[in-house]
Design a protein around this motif. Sequence first.
Motif, short mmCIF file in Angstrom:
data_model
loop_
_atom_site.label_atom_id
_atom_site.label_comp_id
_atom_site.label_asym_id
_atom_site.label_seq_id
_atom_site.Cartn_x
_atom_site.Cartn_y
_atom_site.Cartn_z
N THR A 175 11.96 5.87 13.63
CA THR A 175 11.21 5.75 12.38
C THR A 175 10.51 4.83 13.01
O THR A 175 11.28 3.27 12.41
CB THR A 175 11.87 6.99 10.82
OG1 THR A 175 12.30 7.71 11.06
CG2 THR A 175 11.03 5.95 10.12
N ALA A 176 9.34 4.79 12.52
CA ALA A 176 8.88 3.44 13.05
C ALA A 176 8.37 2.50 11.39
O ALA A 176 8.33 3.51 10.45
CB ALA A 176 7.14 3.53 13.76
N PRO A 177 8.84 0.92 11.19
CA PRO A 177 8.79 1.02 9.96
C PRO A 177 6.85 0.60 9.33
O PRO A 177 6.40 -0.04 9.86
CB PRO A 177 9.39 -0.52 10.22
CG PRO A 177 9.86 -0.69 11.70
CD PRO A 177 9.03 0.11 12.00
N THR A 178 6.75 1.33 8.89
CA THR A 178 5.84 1.86 8.77
C THR A 178 4.70 0.15 7.66
O THR A 178 3.26 0.52 8.27
CB THR A 178 4.71 3.09 8.01
OG1 THR A 178 5.97 3.26 7.15
CG2 THR A 178 5.35 3.89 9.49
N ALA A 179 5.45 0.05 6.81
CA ALA A 179 4.29 -0.77 5.32
C ALA A 179 4.45 -1.96 6.36
O ALA A 179 3.42 -2.53 6.26
CB ALA A 179 5.74 -0.70 4.51
N ARG A 233 1.00 -1.14 0.47
CA ARG A 233 0.01 0.04 -0.10
C ARG A 233 0.34 1.10 -0.17
O ARG A 233 2.15 1.14 0.39
CB ARG A 233 -0.76 0.10 1.29
CG ARG A 233 -2.42 -0.62 1.11
CD ARG A 233 -3.52 -0.16 2.20
NE ARG A 233 -3.57 -1.43 3.19
CZ ARG A 233 -3.73 -1.29 4.91
NH1 ARG A 233 -3.55 -0.36 5.16
NH2 ARG A 233 -3.95 -2.53 4.79
N PRO A 234 0.31 2.23 -0.12
CA PRO A 234 1.32 3.60 -0.20
C PRO A 234 1.58 4.00 1.45
O PRO A 234 1.03 3.48 2.33
CB PRO A 234 0.26 4.93 -1.23
CG PRO A 234 -0.68 3.63 -1.38
CD PRO A 234 -0.94 3.09 -0.82
N LEU A 235 2.71 3.69 1.29
CA LEU A 235 3.49 4.13 2.23
C LEU A 235 3.42 5.63 3.31
O LEU A 235 2.63 6.38 2.75
CB LEU A 235 5.02 4.94 2.57
CG LEU A 235 6.22 4.48 3.08
CD1 LEU A 235 5.96 2.40 3.43
CD2 LEU A 235 7.77 4.56 3.14
N LEU A 236 2.94 5.35 5.03
CA LEU A 236 2.70 6.47 5.14
C LEU A 236 3.64 7.54 6.12
O LEU A 236 4.92 6.04 6.12
CB LEU A 236 1.29 6.18 6.14
CG LEU A 236 -0.22 6.07 5.62
CD1 LEU A 236 -0.82 5.57 6.35
CD2 LEU A 236 -1.00 6.94 4.89
#
Lengths: 364, 364
Positions: free
Chosen positions: B241-245, B25-28
Amino acid sequence: MIRERHLFGPGPSNTYPEATSALARPLLGHLDPVFLEVMDETCEMLRTVWGTSNARTLPLSATGSAGMEAAFVNTVHPGDVVVVAVNGLFGQRMCDVAARCGAEVVPVEHEWGRPVDVQRVVEAHPSPAIIAAVHAETSTGVRSDIAALGAAKGDALLVTDAVTSIGGIELRADDWGIDVGYAGTQKCLGVAPGLAPFTINDRAFERRVEKPQSWYLDLGLLGGYVGEASSSSLQRTYHHTAPTAMVASLHAGLARVLEEGLEQVWARHESAGAALQAGLQEMGLELFAAEGHRLPELTTVRVPEAVDSAKVRRRLLEHHGIEIGAGAGAYAASVWRIGLMGPNARPDAVLLVLAALREALDHA
Amino acid sequence: MIRERHLFGPGPSNTYPEATSALARPLLGHLDPVFLEVMDETCEMLRTVWGTSNARTLPLSATGSAGMEAAFVNTVHPGDVVVVAVNGLFGQRMCDVAARCGAEVVPVEHEWGRPVDVQRVVEAHPSPAIIAAVHAETSTGVRSDIAALGAAKGDALLVTDAVTSIGGIELRADDWGIDVGYAGTQKCLGVAPGLAPFTINDRAFERRVEKPQSWYLDLGLLGGYVGEASSSSLQRTYHHTAPTAMVASLHAGLARVLEEGLEQVWARHESAGAALQAGLQEMGLELFAAEGHRLPELTTVRVPEAVDSAKVRRRLLEHHGIEIGAGAGAYAASVWRIGLMGPNARPDAVLLVLAALREALDHA
C-alpha cells in the motif's frame, strides 16, 4: 485534481479528521524534545491498542509490509524452521519474506476463505523456531483464532500479522501469546498509510538476530531511538530520520480511538460489519468468508455470475466516489472486498455502500 | 502541543506550504486512477530533479536510509567487491548496509570535512562490482565531485547518496554516470520525511539480484506498480500500500520546485549558503568543511572553545524556536550543522539564524 472518495475498499480507509489535520501541522524535527514526547505517547498508545506492555512497541518508518519484513528479519536465523499458516495472500507473502531471510519455510495451506486450523499448524513440525499467522486476512475477510494458536504454539515464537485487525477487532497481544506483531495505520486506525505499528516482547528480542540483514529494520538499532529509550531525550541515538508528520498523525488518530474507547471502537466495527453483511445477503449476494469467521471491518462477497466486476467498481467510483476492492489472487474478478474501517465503521456508510451497490448492479 | 519551529538543522527542513497542505487533502486509494496519475507525474518530476531519463525512477515507501538499503540490496551479489568512499557518517553507514548484503566492502577512509578523493577511490580495487559515494555528506557539509567519480569508475556500478543534494545543488544522474541513486524528501525538496526518491538505470537493473533479501525493497516487484508500469492503470500490480498522502505531498513539493525552476532553486540555495557562511566567518567562527567543497544547503561550523554546544542549541530552540543540528559522530559537541534547505534557503532565514546565533553566543 482534488477528489473526495469514500474509501470502502480493503485499505487505505478514510482517516479520522484529527489524523488528517495533524499531518498539516508545522513540522517538527525528529530529535526535537516536543516530537520525542509525541513519539513516546504514540508508543504508549500503541501498547494499548496492541494489548501489550512490551517496551519495544513502536511505529516503524514504512508501511505494514515492511512490518512483516521487520518481524522475520529480526527473528529468523539461517535454517530456522518457520511454520506459516497460509489462508490467503498475506500468509503467502509471509512465506516469501521468511524464505528471503534464510528460513526453512513450512507452509500450511488452507482453502481461501477459511480460518487457520490451529491443530494442523502446530502439528506441521515438531519444533519450529517460529509459527506465523495472519489475524485478519485482508485478502479473504477471514478472522483466525490467534489466542488458540498462542496457547498451542509450544516454545516457538508466534509472529502475528495484525494489519487489518488492529483497532478494529479484539486484539490482545500479551494475553494471546503474540511474541512479535506488526500492523498498519491505514485500516481500522483511520490514519494515512506510511507507518507500521510493531511490537516485540522480551522473549523474542532475546532470541533475535544480532545483526539482521536489514539495517533499516534492525530493532537493536531502532531501540536506541524509540521504544526502549531512556526518559531523557538527550540520550536518544540517531538512527534514521523519523517521518515526523506521519507520527504526529498516528498520535492524533490513536488519541481519537482511545478517547472513544477501544472496546467501543471494536463494537462500532462489529455493528457496521454485521449490518453490511446482513444487507448484502438480503440483496441475494453470497458472502465469501466462512460463516462464524467473518471480519466485521472487511467483508468479502461473491460477484454474481454474469456481472462484470470491474464495471461495477468503476461505476461506484465514477458515479458515487466510492472505492471498493477487487478480490485478491485467483479471486480478483469473482470477489469484492468492502471495508468499513476507522471513521467508516458507521451506519450511514453501511446504507450508502448498500444503496450504491444496488444501483450499480441494476446498471450492470 | 503545537509548536512552530524554524528547522535550520541537517533535516528535516520546513516544508513548502503546497507540500504541507497536500498532506491534508482527502486521501486517495493507492490503486485509484487519480492517484496513479499523481504517482506517474511524481515519477516524471523526480526524473527532472535527478537529471535522468531512467524509467525506474520512483519514491520508495520509506525514508532516505531505506533508499540506501534498496540500492545495495538490489545490486550486491554475495561476495561482490563494493568500494565505498567514506568521508563521513553516511559513507560509514553504506559500509554497514553493503556488508549486510554480503558484500566484500573496501572502505576508502577520508578525513571528515574533506571531499572524496576520486583517484584513491578508483585505485582501491582493480575491479569492484560497485563504487559508492555520498554526493553531499550530511554529517560534514561537504560536496564531492560525483561527475569525476563517474568518469573514472570503469565498469563498476556507481551508487550515489543524494539525500542532501537533490533539489539543492546541481545533480545530473545521467550525465555523471550515476547508475543507482537514492535521496530523501525532507531536505532541499521541502517535503516531510517519509519517502526515498530512487533511480536505477538499465545497466544496473540488468545486473540486479534476481531475488533480493528484502521483499519490501525488491525493485523487480516494485516495477509492476510504478516506474516501468504500462500506461493503463488496470495493469498495475499490487505490491504494497503506497503511502498516498506522502506521495501527494511530494507531488506538490516537486511541482513547486519545478515551477520556480530547478536551476533557480539551486541558485537560491547557493546564494543563501554563501551569505550564511560569510556571516558566520564575519562573526569570527570557523567553518568545518574544506574550502571550495562546502555545501550551500548545509553549513558546518566549529563550536568556539569554551562554548557549551548543547546550551546554545537549547537557547536557540527555546527562545527562538530555531533548531540547528549538533555535529555527527566524533564531532557531536564540537561542530554545529546549519541547514538552509527548501523554503528556508532565503535571505531572511540567513539574517535570522545569524542574529539568533549571535544572541545565543552572547548568553553562552
